[in-house]
Motif scaffolding. Structure first.
Motif, PDB file in Angstrom:
ATOM      1  N   UNK A  64       8.382   6.023  -9.854  1.00  0.00           N
ATOM      2  CA  UNK A  64       8.469   5.173  -8.592  1.00  0.00           C
ATOM      3  C   UNK A  64       7.811   3.609  -8.753  1.00  0.00           C
ATOM      4  N   UNK A  65       7.199   3.514  -9.647  1.00  0.00           N
ATOM      5  CA  UNK A  65       6.512   2.175  -9.685  1.00  0.00           C
ATOM      6  C   UNK A  65       7.327   1.117  -9.363  1.00  0.00           C
ATOM      7  N   UNK A  66       8.611   0.816 -10.394  1.00  0.00           N
ATOM      8  CA  UNK A  66       9.327  -0.297 -10.151  1.00  0.00           C
ATOM      9  C   UNK A  66       9.746  -0.571  -8.827  1.00  0.00           C
ATOM     10  N   UNK A  67      10.204   0.359  -7.788  1.00  0.00           N
ATOM     11  CA  UNK A  67      10.535   0.423  -6.624  1.00  0.00           C
ATOM     12  C   UNK A  67       9.470  -0.101  -5.793  1.00  0.00           C
ATOM     13  N   UNK A  68       8.174   0.452  -5.853  1.00  0.00           N
ATOM     14  CA  UNK A  68       7.165   0.246  -4.992  1.00  0.00           C
ATOM     15  C   UNK A  68       6.515  -1.108  -5.288  1.00  0.00           C
ATOM     16  N   UNK A  85       0.729  -0.970   0.017  1.00  0.00           N
ATOM     17  CA  UNK A  85      -0.057  -0.049  -0.017  1.00  0.00           C
ATOM     18  C   UNK A  85       0.754   1.253   0.115  1.00  0.00           C
ATOM     19  N   UNK A  86       0.690   2.163  -1.074  1.00  0.00           N
ATOM     20  CA  UNK A  86       1.548   3.159  -1.051  1.00  0.00           C
ATOM     21  C   UNK A  86       0.721   4.540  -0.811  1.00  0.00           C
ATOM     22  N   UNK A  87       1.057   5.350   0.355  1.00  0.00           N
ATOM     23  CA  UNK A  87       0.448   6.587   0.614  1.00  0.00           C
ATOM     24  C   UNK A  87       0.963   7.642  -0.031  1.00  0.00           C
ATOM     25  N   UNK A  88       0.039   8.152  -0.964  1.00  0.00           N
ATOM     26  CA  UNK A  88       0.884   9.358  -1.861  1.00  0.00           C
ATOM     27  C   UNK A  88       0.530  10.708  -1.246  1.00  0.00           C
ATOM     28  N   UNK A  89       1.674  11.595  -1.385  1.00  0.00           N
ATOM     29  CA  UNK A  89       1.722  12.781  -0.554  1.00  0.00           C
ATOM     30  C   UNK A  89       0.558  13.959  -1.419  1.00  0.00           C
ATOM     31  N   UNK A  90       0.743  13.958  -2.674  1.00  0.00           N
ATOM     32  CA  UNK A  90      -0.044  14.841  -3.432  1.00  0.00           C
ATOM     33  C   UNK A  90      -1.651  14.474  -3.552  1.00  0.00           C
ATOM     34  N   UNK A  91      -2.359  15.440  -2.986  1.00  0.00           N
ATOM     35  CA  UNK A  91      -3.904  15.152  -3.365  1.00  0.00           C
ATOM     36  C   UNK A  91      -4.375  14.904  -4.922  1.00  0.00           C
ATOM     37  N   UNK A  92      -5.193  13.911  -5.056  1.00  0.00           N
ATOM     38  CA  UNK A  92      -5.414  13.612  -6.587  1.00  0.00           C
ATOM     39  C   UNK A  92      -6.743  14.710  -6.680  1.00  0.00           C
ATOM     40  N   UNK A  93      -6.458  15.399  -7.661  1.00  0.00           N
ATOM     41  CA  UNK A  93      -7.752  16.363  -8.145  1.00  0.00           C
ATOM     42  C   UNK A  93      -8.288  16.503  -9.325  1.00  0.00           C
ATOM     43  N   UNK A 140      -5.855  14.079 -12.284  1.00  0.00           N
ATOM     44  CA  UNK A 140      -5.961  12.907 -11.779  1.00  0.00           C
ATOM     45  C   UNK A 140      -7.441  12.285 -11.436  1.00  0.00           C
ATOM     46  N   UNK A 141      -7.967  13.171 -11.451  1.00  0.00           N
ATOM     47  CA  UNK A 141      -9.575  12.578 -11.105  1.00  0.00           C
ATOM     48  C   UNK A 141     -10.650  13.503 -12.109  1.00  0.00           C
ATOM     49  N   UNK A 142     -11.691  12.927 -12.481  1.00  0.00           N
ATOM     50  CA  UNK A 142     -12.599  13.624 -13.291  1.00  0.00           C
ATOM     51  C   UNK A 142     -13.722  14.534 -12.520  1.00  0.00           C
ATOM     52  N   UNK A 143     -14.200  15.439 -12.944  1.00  0.00           N
ATOM     53  CA  UNK A 143     -15.132  16.249 -12.276  1.00  0.00           C
ATOM     54  C   UNK A 143     -16.185  15.309 -11.292  1.00  0.00           C
ATOM     55  N   UNK A 144     -16.367  14.079 -11.822  1.00  0.00           N
ATOM     56  CA  UNK A 144     -17.320  13.258 -10.969  1.00  0.00           C
ATOM     57  C   UNK A 144     -16.413  12.473  -9.873  1.00  0.00           C
ATOM     58  N   UNK A 145     -14.942  12.703  -9.768  1.00  0.00           N
ATOM     59  CA  UNK A 145     -14.251  12.181  -8.663  1.00  0.00           C
ATOM     60  C   UNK A 145     -13.896  10.814  -9.198  1.00  0.00           C
ATOM     61  N   UNK A 146     -13.955  10.294 -10.146  1.00  0.00           N
ATOM     62  CA  UNK A 146     -13.768   9.104 -10.789  1.00  0.00           C
ATOM     63  C   UNK A 146     -11.998   9.359 -11.269  1.00  0.00           C
ATOM     64  N   UNK A 147     -11.408   7.882 -10.837  1.00  0.00           N
ATOM     65  CA  UNK A 147     -10.006   8.060 -11.072  1.00  0.00           C
ATOM     66  C   UNK A 147      -9.700   8.001 -12.616  1.00  0.00           C
ATOM     67  N   UNK A 148      -8.789   8.729 -12.913  1.00  0.00           N
ATOM     68  CA  UNK A 148      -7.846   8.652 -14.253  1.00  0.00           C
ATOM     69  C   UNK A 148      -6.807   7.835 -14.325  1.00  0.00           C
ATOM     70  N   UNK A 149      -6.929   6.482 -14.294  1.00  0.00           N
ATOM     71  CA  UNK A 149      -5.968   5.390 -13.935  1.00  0.00           C
ATOM     72  C   UNK A 149      -4.767   5.604 -14.954  1.00  0.00           C
ATOM     73  N   UNK A 150      -4.929   5.957 -16.143  1.00  0.00           N
ATOM     74  CA  UNK A 150      -3.881   6.117 -16.992  1.00  0.00           C
ATOM     75  C   UNK A 150      -2.930   7.297 -16.699  1.00  0.00           C
ATOM     76  N   UNK A 151      -3.688   8.536 -16.336  1.00  0.00           N
ATOM     77  CA  UNK A 151      -2.873   9.702 -15.660  1.00  0.00           C
ATOM     78  C   UNK A 151      -2.079   9.344 -14.392  1.00  0.00           C
ATOM     79  N   UNK A 152      -2.840   8.662 -13.598  1.00  0.00           N
ATOM     80  CA  UNK A 152      -2.205   8.226 -12.112  1.00  0.00           C
ATOM     81  C   UNK A 152      -1.103   7.345 -12.455  1.00  0.00           C
ATOM     82  N   UNK A 153      -0.970   6.445 -13.457  1.00  0.00           N
ATOM     83  CA  UNK A 153       0.014   5.526 -13.736  1.00  0.00           C
ATOM     84  C   UNK A 153       1.262   6.330 -14.391  1.00  0.00           C
ATOM     85  N   UNK A 154       1.061   7.081 -15.069  1.00  0.00           N
ATOM     86  CA  UNK A 154       2.067   8.223 -15.769  1.00  0.00           C
ATOM     87  C   UNK A 154       2.692   9.005 -14.672  1.00  0.00           C
ATOM     88  N   UNK A 155       1.682   9.572 -13.784  1.00  0.00           N
ATOM     89  CA  UNK A 155       2.093  10.449 -12.784  1.00  0.00           C
ATOM     90  C   UNK A 155       3.393   9.771 -11.884  1.00  0.00           C
TER      91      UNK A 155
END
Length: 562
Positions: A548-552, A516-524, A529-544
């Motif tokens: 760090x993903x290999x280490x995590x 479990x990775x606790x991210x510092x930056x709020x997703x907004x 990183x999220x849509x106006x209806x607060x759905x995750x933009x998964x592709x954008x989160x992965x790019x963001x």
């Protein structure tokens, strides 16, 4: 299925006329104005103001079929404007009140909107540059000061114009609204709904929940979203109940207690916040102990639900994403049965409903009246509904990809149907990923389990081509504030480790989370990183977080982003 031919084709305009004739003095809407001040709109006032604004629109040259946009947080004038647009014969184009300038411009230009209603907004500055030159603006009473000073204002307009008498009389196949999807994977699409969609849902929503004019609802989820439009605005017009508006996030607790809704619709994030807040006050184990005491049982239930403003709620609904089993069970112990429902913008939210007394946790119920459902290729859920869209605006090729000639809509969801006709959604086709072991993982059910943890705001499970999936977490602002203290962080880390163990024990081996990775930056919405209806933009989160993903992925347990 019962098809369109059996539907009472009463348009929203005709429904308003019924309300005016049958309930002229009844309160339709209650608008907070700050502090204890509210304005109560009777049906006579609703009809009068909508017809006066329609007269103004016609005077500005708005003609039948023209597109008129509106951007505002929920308020009475939002619904009045929507009605005025229809009465004038135009097509309404709602915009989310959290869009950035580029998205505003994209939608206004794509739709060809000629006029824009601007209302109650938190940050007009990030939006205003997106309004193309030449589009007239009209200010709601609660619009930003800059708009109030520079544009015609709602109250002045209705005072200066007589009600329109030559009211539009649209047919079932005429276009009523274009609802732009929030776009989790790309450009927003303009979903076209004819009057037959609105008429069908308006006719049927009354019966599915046995709605009465005495019912109360609170409007707080964006009216620009189909769920609020169908559950609140459409029900209001066709039933004649009362809608209370929330003033702000800060006052929501008081707003809902003022409304004491008898029907309450929420997305899982809201139910989760209720649960988390109540659990902080009375931990679930302690609550269960208290509820076992006969003399205290009813008192405790009423007190806990009353603290949420839900002690008079008779129909509680959850939709847009799966709701955690833990949260549903917890509310059940309080005597409030949360009914999961299913729908999408493309069918005006009219698809599946859990019937009271037939709750199967994890299932979204059976097809509504006028709906057929079957499972297609690859397990995809296909729905044919009286609420189905006519297509995507100016995108016939894309329409043909998702809507067959005989009316079956490809939902993009993967699911299964049980022997009772109930539907269970097991994931999104585009979200399911394959680990390096060649095993498929649906992230939504795992995220759902993690999101019930107090202090967790959003969860994104990723793992394409990894040995095991990992989960990225966003914490609530309140939890972030607590964690500035070292001891608090240590305690919360322990809780997250226990959560990881508990959830992994409920998963198949290939689904189990490495970390479990606790991210510092709020997703907004602001950082995309999220849509106006607060759905995750998964592709954008992965790019963001790509660097760090290999280490995590190689780590184990709880990780705090540095």
């Amino acid at each position: 299925m019962t098809n369109q031919n059996n539907v009472t084709m009463k348009t929203p305009i005709q429904a308003l006329q019924d309300r005016y004739q049958q309930q002229p003095g009844d309160v339709a809407m209650v608008q907070p104005l700050g502090g204890d001040r509210v304005r109560r709109y009777t049906w006579k006032e609703v009809s009068d103001e909508a017809h006066r604004m329609a007269s103004y629109l016609r005077a500005q040259g708005i003609q039948s079929g023209d597109r008129v946009a509106l951007v505002s947080k929920n308020c009475a004038e939002w619904i009045l404007a929507d009605l005025a647009i229809w009465i004038a014969g135009a097509v309404s184009v709602p915009l989310y009140p959290t869009l950035v300038a580029d998205s505003v411009r994209q939608i206004l230009e794509h739709s060809g909107s000629r006029l824009l209603f601007v209302g109650k907004l938190d940050d007009w500055d990030i939006m205003k540059d997106g309004v193309p030159e030449g589009i007239e603006q009209v200010a709601f009473s609660l619009a930003p000061e800059e708009v109030l000073q520079s544009c015609p204002v709602w109250t002045d307009i209705v005072a200066q114009n007589e009600p329109l008498t030559e009211v539009a009389q649209p047919g079932p196949d005429d276009l009523a609204t274009i609802i732009y999807t929030s776009g989790t994977t790309g450009t927003p699409k303009g979903v076209m709904h004819q009057y037959r969609s609105l008429s069908a849902v308006g006719d049927k929503v009354i019966r599915v929940y046995n709605l009465e004019p005495s019912d109360r609802m609170i409007s707080y989820l964006p009216l620009s979203h189909v769920a609020e439009r169908a559950a609140v605005e459409t029900a209001l017009l066709y039933v004649g109940n009362t809608v209370y508006f929330a003033e702000s996030l800060d006052t929501f607790g008081e707003d809902i207690k003022r409304a004491k809704p008898t029907l309450f619709f929420a997305v899982p994030r809201i139910w989760s916040k209720f649960y988390q807040k109540a659990s902080e006050a009375v931990p679930p184990k302690k609550l269960n102990t208290l509820l076992k005491i006969p003399l205290l049982n009813k008192v405790i239930k009423k007190k806990v639900l009353g603290a949420m403003g839900l002690d008079e709620c008779r129909v509680a609904l959850s939709g847009a994403a799966p709701l955690s089993t833990e949260i549903i069970s917890w509310f059940n112990t309080l005597g409030l049965e949360i009914l999961e429902v299913y729908g999408m913008t493309e069918n005006f939210g009219w698809s599946h409903t859990t019937v009271q007394g037939d709750q199967q946790i994890g299932w979204v119920g059976t097809p509504n009246d006028g709906v057929e459902c079957r499972i297609g290729e690859g397990g995809e859920v296909l729905v044919r509904s009286v609420g189905n869209m006519s297509g995507y605006y100016k995108q016939p090729d894309l329409t043909a990809e998702v809507l067959s000639e005989d009316g079956w809509l490809k939902t993009g969801d993967v699911g299964e149907i049980d022997e009772g006709g109930r539907l269970r959604i097991t994931g999104r086709i585009k979200e399911i990923f394959k680990t390096e072991k060649g095993k498929y993982v649906a992230p939504a059910p795992i995220e759902n389990r993690l999101a019930s943890q107090p202090g967790v705001e959003l969860v994104c499970v990723i793992g394409a081509n990894m040995s095991q999936p990992i989960a990225l977490l966003n914490l609530t602002p309140e939890e972030q504030g607590k964690l500035s203290k070292g001891a608090e962080k240590e305690h919360f880390t322990q809780q997250l480790n226990e959560l990881l163990t508990r959830v992994n024990n409920q998963l198949d081996p290939h689904e189990r989370l490495a970390s479990l990775v606790v991210c510092k930056e709020p997703w907004g919405v602001e950082n995309g990183l999220v849509t106006p209806t607060l759905k995750l933009k998964r592709n954008e989160i992965e790019k963001h977080y790509a660097a760090d993903l290999p280490e995590w992925a190689a780590s184990r347990g709880v990780i705090w982003e540095h």
